[in-house]
Design an enzyme around this catalytic site. Structure first.
Site, mmCIF file in Angstrom:
data_model
loop_
_atom_site.group_PDB
_atom_site.id
_atom_site.type_symbol
_atom_site.label_atom_id
_atom_site.label_comp_id
_atom_site.label_asym_id
_atom_site.label_seq_id
_atom_site.Cartn_x
_atom_site.Cartn_y
_atom_site.Cartn_z
ATOM 1 N N SER A 94 3.300 -2.340 10.280
ATOM 2 C CA SER A 94 4.756 -2.340 10.469
ATOM 3 C C SER A 94 5.389 -3.695 10.181
ATOM 4 C CB SER A 94 5.127 -1.847 11.876
ATOM 5 O OG SER A 94 4.659 -0.517 12.063
ATOM 6 N N HIS B 279 -9.454 0.917 4.856
ATOM 7 C CA HIS B 279 -8.174 1.142 5.543
ATOM 8 C C HIS B 279 -8.420 2.053 6.749
ATOM 9 C CE1 HIS B 279 -4.098 2.470 6.369
ATOM 10 N NE2 HIS B 279 -3.702 1.401 5.726
ATOM 11 N N GLY C 78 2.816 -1.187 4.268
ATOM 12 C CA GLY C 78 2.851 0.237 3.961
ATOM 13 C C GLY C 78 4.274 0.700 3.693
ATOM 14 N N GLY C 79 4.918 1.234 4.725
ATOM 15 C CA GLY C 79 6.248 1.834 4.569
ATOM 16 C C GLY C 79 7.252 0.959 3.839
ATOM 17 N N GLU D 38 -6.883 4.483 7.839
ATOM 18 C CA GLU D 38 -6.743 5.922 7.567
ATOM 19 C C GLU D 38 -8.008 6.472 6.919
ATOM 20 O OE1 GLU D 38 -3.003 5.598 5.478
ATOM 21 O OE2 GLU D 38 -2.080 4.964 7.359
ATOM 22 N N ASN E 59 0.872 -1.176 0.000
ATOM 23 C CA ASN E 59 0.000 0.000 0.000
ATOM 24 C C ASN E 59 0.908 1.224 0.000
ATOM 25 O OD1 ASN E 59 -1.812 2.048 0.479
ATOM 26 N ND2 ASN E 59 -2.208 1.479 2.618
ATOM 27 N N TRP E 60 1.015 1.850 -1.170
ATOM 28 C CA TRP E 60 1.946 2.984 -1.280
ATOM 29 C C TRP E 60 1.413 4.250 -0.620
ATOM 30 C CZ3 TRP E 60 3.272 2.581 -7.255
ATOM 31 C CH2 TRP E 60 3.975 1.388 -7.481
ATOM 32 N N LYS E 61 0.140 4.227 -0.249
ATOM 33 C CA LYS E 61 -0.513 5.427 0.315
ATOM 34 C C LYS E 61 -0.289 6.626 -0.624
ATOM 35 C CE LYS E 61 0.342 3.481 4.833
ATOM 36 N NZ LYS E 61 0.082 3.604 6.258
ATOM 37 N N GLU F 260 -5.425 -5.299 10.440
ATOM 38 C CA GLU F 260 -4.422 -4.256 10.658
ATOM 39 C C GLU F 260 -4.709 -3.529 11.970
ATOM 40 O OE1 GLU F 260 -2.410 -2.982 6.792
ATOM 41 O OE2 GLU F 260 -4.201 -1.755 6.982
ATOM 42 N N GLY G 52 2.225 2.086 10.633
ATOM 43 C CA GLY G 52 3.120 3.223 10.482
ATOM 44 C C GLY G 52 3.824 3.631 11.761
HETATM 45 C C1 PEP Z 1 -0.796 0.030 5.917
HETATM 46 O O1 PEP Z 1 -0.845 1.216 5.634
HETATM 47 O O2 PEP Z 1 -1.698 -0.740 5.523
HETATM 48 C C2 PEP Z 1 0.334 -0.448 6.699
HETATM 49 C C3 PEP Z 1 0.315 -1.672 7.165
HETATM 50 O O3 PEP Z 1 1.348 0.430 6.903
HETATM 51 P P1 PEP Z 1 2.780 0.124 7.612
HETATM 52 O O4 PEP Z 1 3.273 -1.157 7.031
HETATM 53 O O5 PEP Z 1 3.624 1.280 7.265
HETATM 54 O O6 PEP Z 1 2.503 -0.019 9.063
#
Ligand code: PEP
Length: 248
Positions: free
Chosen positions: A211, A94, A232-233, A96, A9-11, A166, A172
């Site tokens: 994470s 998600h 994500g990251g 967010e 997920n590049w956001k 999640e 994040g």
């Molecule tokens: C996400 O945004 O779905 C996510 C899991 O982010 P991160 O891996 O950065 O925690």
């Protein structure tokens, strides 16, 4: 036997140049990757990614959609538009979107329906906040989020849905759920589905997100009910993302 899926997920992180570099890096390292790989790009880059991954095993996803099929919804993007750019997946619910844009579980269920109606596979995100976990409400929260979809669409819809658990406190933050914490919620979700349909429960992929990185992916994905990751990251660096894909 469920397939292992790793989705990035590049956001809201991309430029034409970074997309070229990231996809180029992924393509050159895909040898030895046995997992299914999905990259969820921001809308303006779907076309670019569609071209770059053409002929490869990498699949494309979007990060959101509007629940309506078309019409006067300025600034919004429909499921069919996403499909038009070769995407097969779309993230719905998600945390967010839920926390920053007020998406309720009812809205998330409608978006899930819109995705399925267009033959897109929703990556349905669920998960509890830190406060909800600390007050012992993790299972109740996740159950409510999933039941919103079951109540609107019926259990059979999960034949076409990927779930991503999640925990909000892990997204994040660098704080990852332990394999035991994650496995326990994944098993709870599978049992919840099994309460309506055992076959669907056994075949539904349940990914962990929060994470996940090259260092913890293997331990998490070795748990019996963790079928991959939503990243994500660490999805923004080709080497890290490939290491996670290879850990699955
Ligand atoms: C996400 O945004 O779905 C996510 C899991 O982010 P991160 O891996 O950065 O925690």
């Amino acid at each position: 036997m469920r397939k292992t899926i790793v989705a990035g997920n590049w956001k809201m992180n991309a430029s034409k140049e970074s997309v070229n570099n990231l996809i180029g890096g992924l393509l050159s390292g895909m040898g030895g990757v046995a997992t299914e790989v999905i990259v969820c790009a921001p809308f303006p880059y779907l076309s670019q990614v569609e071209s770059l991954i053409s002929g490869s095993s990498i699949m494309l996803g979007a990060q959101n959609l509007n629940a309506n099929p078309k019409g006067a919804f300025t600034g919004e993007v429909s499921a069919n538009m996403i499909k038009d750019f070769g995407a097969q997946h779309v993230i719905v619910g998600h945390s967010e979107r839920r926390s920053l844009y007020g998406e309720t579980s009812a809205v998330v269920a409608e978006k899930t329906k819109a995705a399925l109606d267009a033959d897109l596979t929703p990556l349905l995100c669920v998960g509890e906040s830190l406060e909800e976990r600390e007050s012992g409400n993790t299972e109740a929260v996740v159950e409510k989020q999933i039941n919103a979809v079951i109540n609107l669409l019926g259990i059979d819809a999960f034949d076409g849905i990927i779930i991503a658990y999640e925990p909000v406190w892990a997204i994040g933050t660098g704080l990852t759920a332990t394999p035991e914490q994650a496995q326990s919620v994944h098993l709870f979700i599978r049992n919840l589905l099994a309460g309506s349909n055992e076959r669907i429960a056994q075949k539904t992929p349940i990914l962990y997100g929060g994470s996940m990185n090259a260092g913890n992916a293997a331990d998490l994905m070795s748990c019996s009910d963790i079928d991959g990751g939503l990243i994500g990251g660490a999805a923004l660096k080709a080497d890290d993302f490939l290491q996670i894909c290879k850990a699955g």
